[in-house]
Design a protein around this motif. Structure first.
Motif, PDB file in Angstrom:
ATOM      1  N   LYS A   7     -47.064 -41.370  31.882  1.00 36.71           N
ATOM      2  CA  LYS A   7     -46.968 -41.133  33.325  1.00 36.71           C
ATOM      3  C   LYS A   7     -45.521 -40.940  33.759  1.00 36.71           C
ATOM      4  CE  LYS A   7     -51.068 -43.577  34.873  1.00 36.71           C
ATOM      5  NZ  LYS A   7     -51.572 -44.529  35.872  1.00 36.71           N
ATOM      6  N   LYS A   8     -45.347 -40.121  34.783  1.00 36.50           N
ATOM      7  CA  LYS A   8     -44.031 -39.982  35.389  1.00 36.50           C
ATOM      8  C   LYS A   8     -43.730 -41.256  36.165  1.00 36.50           C
ATOM      9  CE  LYS A   8     -44.066 -35.092  35.584  1.00 36.50           C
ATOM     10  NZ  LYS A   8     -43.147 -34.078  35.671  1.00 36.50           N
ATOM     11  N   LYS A   9     -42.455 -41.578  36.275  1.00 34.93           N
ATOM     12  CA  LYS A   9     -42.045 -42.792  36.984  1.00 34.93           C
ATOM     13  C   LYS A   9     -41.442 -42.420  38.332  1.00 34.93           C
ATOM     14  CE  LYS A   9     -41.086 -45.401  32.795  1.00 34.93           C
ATOM     15  NZ  LYS A   9     -40.044 -46.077  32.013  1.00 34.93           N
ATOM     16  N   VAL A  10     -41.941 -43.082  39.364  1.00 34.25           N
ATOM     17  CA  VAL A  10     -41.415 -42.929  40.712  1.00 34.25           C
ATOM     18  C   VAL A  10     -40.939 -44.302  41.150  1.00 34.25           C
ATOM     19  CG1 VAL A  10     -41.987 -42.364  43.107  1.00 34.25           C
ATOM     20  CG2 VAL A  10     -43.014 -41.039  41.235  1.00 34.25           C
ATOM     21  N   MET A  11     -39.703 -44.372  41.646  1.00 27.35           N
ATOM     22  CA  MET A  11     -39.150 -45.645  42.087  1.00 27.35           C
ATOM     23  C   MET A  11     -38.846 -45.571  43.580  1.00 27.35           C
ATOM     24  SD  MET A  11     -36.012 -47.865  40.481  1.00 27.35           S
ATOM     25  CE  MET A  11     -34.571 -47.400  41.411  1.00 27.35           C
ATOM     26  N   VAL A  12     -39.323 -46.572  44.318  1.00 23.66           N
ATOM     27  CA  VAL A  12     -39.011 -46.701  45.742  1.00 23.66           C
ATOM     28  C   VAL A  12     -38.096 -47.912  45.888  1.00 23.66           C
ATOM     29  CG1 VAL A  12     -39.910 -47.033  48.075  1.00 23.66           C
ATOM     30  CG2 VAL A  12     -41.248 -45.722  46.401  1.00 23.66           C
ATOM     31  N   ALA A  13     -36.903 -47.679  46.440  1.00 20.77           N
ATOM     32  CA  ALA A  13     -35.953 -48.767  46.662  1.00 20.77           C
ATOM     33  C   ALA A  13     -36.173 -49.321  48.064  1.00 20.77           C
ATOM     34  CB  ALA A  13     -34.523 -48.254  46.514  1.00 20.77           C
ATOM     35  N   ILE A  14     -36.322 -50.648  48.163  1.00 24.04           N
ATOM     36  CA  ILE A  14     -36.546 -51.276  49.459  1.00 24.04           C
ATOM     37  C   ILE A  14     -35.506 -52.356  49.737  1.00 24.04           C
ATOM     38  CG2 ILE A  14     -39.040 -50.835  49.425  1.00 24.04           C
ATOM     39  CD1 ILE A  14     -39.345 -53.911  48.803  1.00 24.04           C
ATOM     40  N   ASP A  15     -35.364 -52.655  51.010  1.00 22.22           N
ATOM     41  CA  ASP A  15     -34.591 -53.815  51.448  1.00 22.22           C
ATOM     42  C   ASP A  15     -35.390 -54.451  52.583  1.00 22.22           C
ATOM     43  OD1 ASP A  15     -34.099 -52.249  53.720  1.00 22.22           O
ATOM     44  OD2 ASP A  15     -32.036 -51.785  53.157  1.00 22.22           O
ATOM     45  N   GLU A  16     -34.764 -55.283  53.385  1.00 18.51           N
ATOM     46  CA  GLU A  16     -35.511 -55.997  54.422  1.00 18.51           C
ATOM     47  C   GLU A  16     -35.749 -55.149  55.675  1.00 18.51           C
ATOM     48  OE1 GLU A  16     -31.310 -56.196  55.366  1.00 18.51           O
ATOM     49  OE2 GLU A  16     -32.399 -56.577  53.514  1.00 18.51           O
ATOM     50  N   SER A  17     -35.235 -53.939  55.710  1.00 20.29           N
ATOM     51  CA  SER A  17     -35.319 -53.110  56.911  1.00 20.29           C
ATOM     52  C   SER A  17     -36.684 -52.447  57.093  1.00 20.29           C
ATOM     53  CB  SER A  17     -34.242 -52.017  56.863  1.00 20.29           C
ATOM     54  OG  SER A  17     -34.563 -51.096  55.846  1.00 20.29           O
ATOM     55  N   ASP A  18     -36.993 -52.153  58.334  1.00 26.93           N
ATOM     56  CA  ASP A  18     -38.227 -51.428  58.654  1.00 26.93           C
ATOM     57  C   ASP A  18     -38.220 -50.040  58.032  1.00 26.93           C
ATOM     58  OD1 ASP A  18     -39.265 -53.514  60.122  1.00 26.93           O
ATOM     59  OD2 ASP A  18     -38.612 -52.720  62.061  1.00 26.93           O
ATOM     60  N   CYS A  19     -37.033 -49.426  57.972  1.00 28.21           N
ATOM     61  CA  CYS A  19     -36.984 -48.052  57.448  1.00 28.21           C
ATOM     62  C   CYS A  19     -37.365 -47.995  55.973  1.00 28.21           C
ATOM     63  CB  CYS A  19     -35.630 -47.405  57.706  1.00 28.21           C
ATOM     64  SG  CYS A  19     -34.270 -48.099  56.786  1.00 28.21           S
ATOM     65  N   SER A  20     -37.084 -49.040  55.215  1.00 24.73           N
ATOM     66  CA  SER A  20     -37.463 -48.999  53.793  1.00 24.73           C
ATOM     67  C   SER A  20     -38.968 -49.181  53.623  1.00 24.73           C
ATOM     68  CB  SER A  20     -36.676 -50.019  52.964  1.00 24.73           C
ATOM     69  OG  SER A  20     -37.087 -51.325  53.222  1.00 24.73           O
ATOM     70  N   TYR A  21     -39.579 -50.021  54.459  1.00 20.73           N
ATOM     71  CA  TYR A  21     -41.035 -50.171  54.390  1.00 20.73           C
ATOM     72  C   TYR A  21     -41.726 -48.916  54.922  1.00 20.73           C
ATOM     73  CZ  TYR A  21     -40.618 -54.921  52.817  1.00 20.73           C
ATOM     74  OH  TYR A  21     -40.319 -56.020  52.063  1.00 20.73           O
ATOM     75  N   TYR A  22     -41.103 -48.270  55.910  1.00 23.23           N
ATOM     76  CA  TYR A  22     -41.644 -46.992  56.380  1.00 23.23           C
ATOM     77  C   TYR A  22     -41.617 -45.977  55.233  1.00 23.23           C
ATOM     78  CZ  TYR A  22     -42.236 -42.581  58.743  1.00 23.23           C
ATOM     79  OH  TYR A  22     -42.697 -41.336  59.085  1.00 23.23           O
ATOM     80  N   ALA A  23     -40.508 -45.934  54.485  1.00 28.13           N
ATOM     81  CA  ALA A  23     -40.400 -45.000  53.364  1.00 28.13           C
ATOM     82  C   ALA A  23     -41.476 -45.279  52.313  1.00 28.13           C
ATOM     83  CB  ALA A  23     -39.011 -45.085  52.730  1.00 28.13           C
ATOM     84  N   LEU A  24     -41.748 -46.553  52.052  1.00 29.47           N
ATOM     85  CA  LEU A  24     -42.789 -46.912  51.092  1.00 29.47           C
ATOM     86  C   LEU A  24     -44.160 -46.448  51.582  1.00 29.47           C
ATOM     87  CD1 LEU A  24     -43.861 -48.317  48.553  1.00 29.47           C
ATOM     88  CD2 LEU A  24     -43.854 -50.468  49.853  1.00 29.47           C
ATOM     89  N   LYS A  25     -44.478 -46.756  52.835  1.00 32.89           N
ATOM     90  CA  LYS A  25     -45.777 -46.342  53.387  1.00 32.89           C
ATOM     91  C   LYS A  25     -45.897 -44.821  53.429  1.00 32.89           C
ATOM     92  CE  LYS A  25     -46.293 -50.514  56.163  1.00 32.89           C
ATOM     93  NZ  LYS A  25     -46.202 -51.097  57.509  1.00 32.89           N
ATOM     94  N   TRP A  26     -44.824 -44.149  53.813  1.00 29.88           N
ATOM     95  CA  TRP A  26     -44.828 -42.690  53.858  1.00 29.88           C
ATOM     96  C   TRP A  26     -45.102 -42.127  52.462  1.00 29.88           C
ATOM     97  CZ3 TRP A  26     -42.464 -38.689  51.453  1.00 29.88           C
ATOM     98  CH2 TRP A  26     -42.596 -37.426  52.041  1.00 29.88           C
ATOM     99  N   THR A  27     -44.464 -42.709  51.474  1.00 26.43           N
ATOM    100  CA  THR A  27     -44.651 -42.277  50.091  1.00 26.43           C
ATOM    101  C   THR A  27     -46.105 -42.445  49.667  1.00 26.43           C
ATOM    102  OG1 THR A  27     -42.367 -42.850  49.525  1.00 26.43           O
ATOM    103  CG2 THR A  27     -43.937 -42.711  47.702  1.00 26.43           C
ATOM    104  N   LEU A  28     -46.674 -43.599  49.946  1.00 22.96           N
ATOM    105  CA  LEU A  28     -48.054 -43.877  49.542  1.00 22.96           C
ATOM    106  C   LEU A  28     -49.058 -42.959  50.240  1.00 22.96           C
ATOM    107  CD1 LEU A  28     -47.789 -47.755  49.562  1.00 22.96           C
ATOM    108  CD2 LEU A  28     -48.063 -46.309  47.536  1.00 22.96           C
ATOM    109  N   GLU A  29     -48.746 -42.578  51.469  1.00 24.14           N
ATOM    110  CA  GLU A  29     -49.668 -41.724  52.219  1.00 24.14           C
ATOM    111  C   GLU A  29     -49.411 -40.239  51.979  1.00 24.14           C
ATOM    112  OE1 GLU A  29     -49.113 -43.202  56.202  1.00 24.14           O
ATOM    113  OE2 GLU A  29     -49.993 -45.152  55.650  1.00 24.14           O
ATOM    114  N   SER A  30     -48.155 -39.819  52.008  1.00 31.58           N
ATOM    115  CA  SER A  30     -47.830 -38.396  51.908  1.00 31.58           C
ATOM    116  C   SER A  30     -47.799 -37.878  50.473  1.00 31.58           C
ATOM    117  CB  SER A  30     -46.475 -38.125  52.568  1.00 31.58           C
ATOM    118  OG  SER A  30     -46.515 -38.507  53.918  1.00 31.58           O
TER     119      SER A  30
END
Length: 157
Positions: A7-30
């Motif tokens: 499988k290809k590897k995709v990495m999502v970098a997060i921190d405590e900010s709302d924008c990082s969780y938004y990026a994670l959710k956007w990734t999972l949906e889009s």
């Protein structure tokens, strides 16, 4: 060849900010089709050397204080990654998690390279020009220094 190896590897970098969780959710949906056929890694950076920061400000740091601060940072990282795993599970995705201590800009890029990630996804704090000049931008650093493609997800205002 194991199931994860192909499988290809995709990495999502997060921190405590709302924008990082938004990026994670956007990734999972889009990018649902891509993510469902990939190995998803959620990564967070922990602050590095407390002893250096403390010593440069106050003098030698008591070992108990350093250990306490490091343990606290590990707990925060575990909580961030746990929340991210729950978000992934809500989308039917099982993600791996990883944390490393150091400057977020550098450890994100290093982890992506070490893990042979094909796509790195980071959120954007949408800081203004002045704040970005003084604080730096993790997403900008990753775009210019990661050895793989970088997708920057900006949370709408």
């Amino acid at each position: 060849m194991g199931e994860e190896e192909g499988k290809k590897k995709v990495m999502v970098a997060i921190d405590e900010s709302d924008c990082s969780y938004y990026a994670l959710k956007w990734t999972l949906e889009s990018l649902a089709d891509t993510i469902s056929n990939s190995q998803l890694i959620i990564f967070t950076a922990r602050p590095a050397d407390f002893n250096y920061v403390y010593a440069s400000t106050f003098g030698a740091a008591p070992p108990d204080l350093i250990n306490s601060l490091q343990e606290n940072q590990k707990k925060i990282a575990v909580a961030l990654l746990s929340r991210a795993k729950e978000i992934c599970a809500q989308h039917g995705i099982e993600a791996e998690t990883m944390t490393e201590a150091g400057n977020p800009k550098e450890v994100i890029c290093a982890a992506a390279e070490k893990l042979n990630v094909q796509l790195l996804i980071v959120g954007s704090h949408s800081r203004g020009v002045i704040k970005r000049a003084f604080l730096g931008s993790v997403s900008n650093y990753c775009v210019h220094n990661a050895k793989c493609p970088v997708l920057v997800v900006r949370k709408p205002s």
